[in-house]
Design an enzyme around this catalytic site. Structure first.
Site, PDB file in Angstrom:
ATOM      1  N   ARG A 104      -4.579  23.598  86.730  1.00 50.97           N
ATOM      2  CA  ARG A 104      -3.830  23.440  85.488  1.00 50.97           C
ATOM      3  C   ARG A 104      -4.299  24.488  84.483  1.00 50.97           C
ATOM      4  NH1 ARG A 104      -3.560  17.419  83.339  1.00 50.97           N
ATOM      5  NH2 ARG A 104      -5.718  17.807  82.790  1.00 50.97           N
ATOM      6  N   THR A 108      -1.738  25.195  78.482  1.00 48.73           N
ATOM      7  CA  THR A 108      -0.396  24.603  78.641  1.00 48.73           C
ATOM      8  C   THR A 108      -0.394  23.400  79.575  1.00 48.73           C
ATOM      9  OG1 THR A 108       0.057  25.981  80.560  1.00 48.73           O
ATOM     10  CG2 THR A 108       0.636  26.893  78.398  1.00 48.73           C
ATOM     11  N   ASP A 200     -12.852  13.851  85.147  1.00 46.21           N
ATOM     12  CA  ASP A 200     -12.320  14.935  85.989  1.00 46.21           C
ATOM     13  C   ASP A 200     -12.654  14.629  87.451  1.00 46.21           C
ATOM     14  OD1 ASP A 200     -11.815  18.341  85.589  1.00 46.21           O
ATOM     15  OD2 ASP A 200     -12.272  17.441  87.531  1.00 46.21           O
ATOM     16  N   ASP A 203     -14.450  17.424  89.564  1.00 46.76           N
ATOM     17  CA  ASP A 203     -15.859  17.591  89.197  1.00 46.76           C
ATOM     18  C   ASP A 203     -16.702  16.430  89.706  1.00 46.76           C
ATOM     19  OD1 ASP A 203     -15.467  19.997  87.987  1.00 46.76           O
ATOM     20  OD2 ASP A 203     -15.437  19.220  85.944  1.00 46.76           O
TER      21      ASP A 203
HETATM   22  C1  PRP Z   1      -6.484  17.622  88.562  1.00 47.58           C
HETATM   23  C2  PRP Z   1      -6.028  16.591  89.565  1.00 47.58           C
HETATM   24  C3  PRP Z   1      -4.585  16.952  89.753  1.00 47.58           C
HETATM   25  C4  PRP Z   1      -4.195  17.422  88.388  1.00 47.58           C
HETATM   26  C5  PRP Z   1      -3.426  16.325  87.717  1.00 47.58           C
HETATM   27  O1  PRP Z   1      -6.732  18.829  89.164  1.00 47.58           O
HETATM   28  O2  PRP Z   1      -6.763  16.596  90.739  1.00 47.58           O
HETATM   29  O3  PRP Z   1      -4.371  17.954  90.702  1.00 47.58           O
HETATM   30  O4  PRP Z   1      -5.388  17.687  87.659  1.00 47.58           O
HETATM   31  O5  PRP Z   1      -2.936  16.768  86.503  1.00 47.58           O
HETATM   32  P1  PRP Z   1      -1.404  16.923  86.191  1.00 47.58           P
HETATM   33  O6  PRP Z   1      -0.718  15.705  86.710  1.00 47.58           O
HETATM   34  O7  PRP Z   1      -1.364  17.033  84.699  1.00 47.58           O
HETATM   35  O8  PRP Z   1      -0.915  18.178  86.855  1.00 47.58           O
HETATM   36  P2  PRP Z   1      -7.299  20.105  88.360  1.00 47.58           P
HETATM   37  O9  PRP Z   1      -6.152  20.951  87.893  1.00 47.58           O
HETATM   38  O10 PRP Z   1      -8.263  19.644  87.319  1.00 47.58           O
HETATM   39  O11 PRP Z   1      -8.000  20.928  89.493  1.00 47.58           O
HETATM   40  P3  PRP Z   1      -9.276  20.526  90.424  1.00 47.58           P
HETATM   41  O12 PRP Z   1      -8.821  19.461  91.383  1.00 47.58           O
HETATM   42  O13 PRP Z   1      -9.590  21.819  91.107  1.00 47.58           O
HETATM   43  O14 PRP Z   1     -10.397  20.053  89.536  1.00 47.58           O
HETATM   44  N1  URA Z   2      -7.194  15.550  86.178  1.00 46.64           N
HETATM   45  C1  URA Z   2      -8.306  14.798  86.286  1.00 46.64           C
HETATM   46  O1  URA Z   2      -9.167  15.058  87.137  1.00 46.64           O
HETATM   47  N2  URA Z   2      -8.465  13.769  85.453  1.00 46.64           N
HETATM   48  C2  URA Z   2      -7.553  13.461  84.527  1.00 46.64           C
HETATM   49  O2  URA Z   2      -7.744  12.480  83.794  1.00 46.64           O
HETATM   50  C3  URA Z   2      -6.395  14.258  84.416  1.00 46.64           C
HETATM   51  C4  URA Z   2      -6.247  15.297  85.260  1.00 46.64           C
END
Ligand code: PRP
Ligand code: URA
Length: 209
Positions: A104, A108, A200, A203
Site C-alpha cells: 500500500r 494514498t 500490522d 510485521d
Molecule cells: C496489508 C495487508 C493487506 C493490506 C490490506 O499489507 O496484509 O494486504 O495491508 O489493506 P487494504 O485493504 O487497505 O489494501 P501491507 O500493504 O501492509 O503489506 P505487507 O503484508 O507486506 O506488510
Molecule cells: N494492514 C494491516 O496489516 N493492518 C491493518 O489494520 C490494515 C492494513
C-alpha cells in the site's frame, strides 16, 4: 450480503482474540494465523464437489466420496497472506501456490503490484486468495482483478479481520467472489488501519517493524 460469510465459530473467535493482544509474540502469532486459516478453510471448502469412487476396505468393497474435478490454487497476497498458506495446505495438500506481491502506498493507501506468479491453468482452478487483513479493500480487489485478467474464474477470498469499508468495496468490485471473514471489525482509522484490529499483520507475522 450475498457471497459473504462472517465466521462465528468460538475457536476462531478465541484465536482472533489472542491475535489482537499486543503481548502475543511473533511465534505464537504466526501459529495462530496458520490455525485460523485452517479452520476458515474447513468452512470455505464446505461446497467443494465430490464424486463417489470405489474403494476396498479390509472387509469389503464400497463407494465413498473424494473431492471432484476442480484443481485448487492458493494465492497469498504478500507478505502477510503467506502466514495463511500452510493452514490451507494442511486441508488440501495438493493445491498449487501462486503469489501476488502488493504494497500500500503510504500516502494514498492504493495498492501497487510488485510481483505476480500464478499456477498454470488458472482458469480451471478454484483460486483461494488469502490475506489476514481486509482494510480499505484496495489490495484484495486489485489482487482479484489481476487473477481475473490472467483467466481466473472461480475465486474465494479469505481474511481474518475485515473493516466494513473494505468488505463493501470488495463485494461491490467482485460480487461473484465468495468472501469469508474471521471477524468484522468496527472501522478504519485515518491511516487506514483496522480498529480495533491487530496492528500490522505482516510485521507481527515476520517480526519486522
Ligand atoms: C496489508 C495487508 C493487506 C493490506 C490490506 O499489507 O496484509 O494486504 O495491508 O489493506 P487494504 O485493504 O487497505 O489494501 P501491507 O500493504 O501492509 O503489506 P505487507 O503484508 O507486506 O506488510
Ligand atoms: N494492514 C494491516 O496489516 N493492518 C491493518 O489494520 C490494515 C492494513
Amino acid at each position: 450480503m450475498e457471497n459473504v460469510t462472517i465466521m462465528d465459530h468460538p475457536l476462531i473467535r478465541h484465536k482472533i482474540t489472542r491475535l489482537r493482544d499486543k503481548s502475543t509474540g511473533t511465534w505464537e502469532f504466526r501459529k495462530l494465523v496458520e490455525e485460523i486459516a485452517a479452520l476458515m478453510g474447513y468452512e470455505a471448502f464446505r461446497d467443494l464437489p465430490t464424486e463417489e469412487i470405489q474403494v476396498e476396505t479390509p472387509l469389503e468393497t464400497c463407494h465413498s466420496p473424494v473431492i471432484f474435478g476442480k484443481k485448487l490454487a492458493v494465492v497469498p497476497i504478500l507478505r502477510a497472506g503467506l502466514g495463511m498458506v500452510e493452514g490451507i495446505l494442511t486441508l488440501v495438500p495438493s493445491a498449487k501456490v501462486g503469489h501476488i506481491g502488493l504494497y500500500r502506498e503510504p500516502d494514498t493507501h492504493e495498492p501497487t503490484e510488485y510481483y505476480c506468479k500464478l499456477p498454470d491453468s488458472i482458469d480451471e482452478r478454484l483460486v483461494t486468495v488469502v490475506d489476514p487483513m481486509l482494510a480499505t479493500g484496495g489490495s484484495a480487489s486489485a489482487a482479484i482483478r489481476f487473477i481475473k485478467e490472467r483467466g481466473g474464474k472461480k475465486i474465494k477470498f479469505l481474511c481474518i479481520i475485515a473493516a466494513p469499508e473494505g468488505l463493501e468495496r470488495l463485494h461491490n468490485d467482485h460480487p461473484d467472489v465468495q468472501i469469508y471473514c474471521g471477524q468484522l471489525d468496527r472501522e478504519l482509522d485515518k491511516n487506514a488501519y483496522i480498529l480495533p484490529g491487530l496492528g500490522d499483520a505482516g510485521d507481527r507475522i515476520f517480526g519486522t517493524r
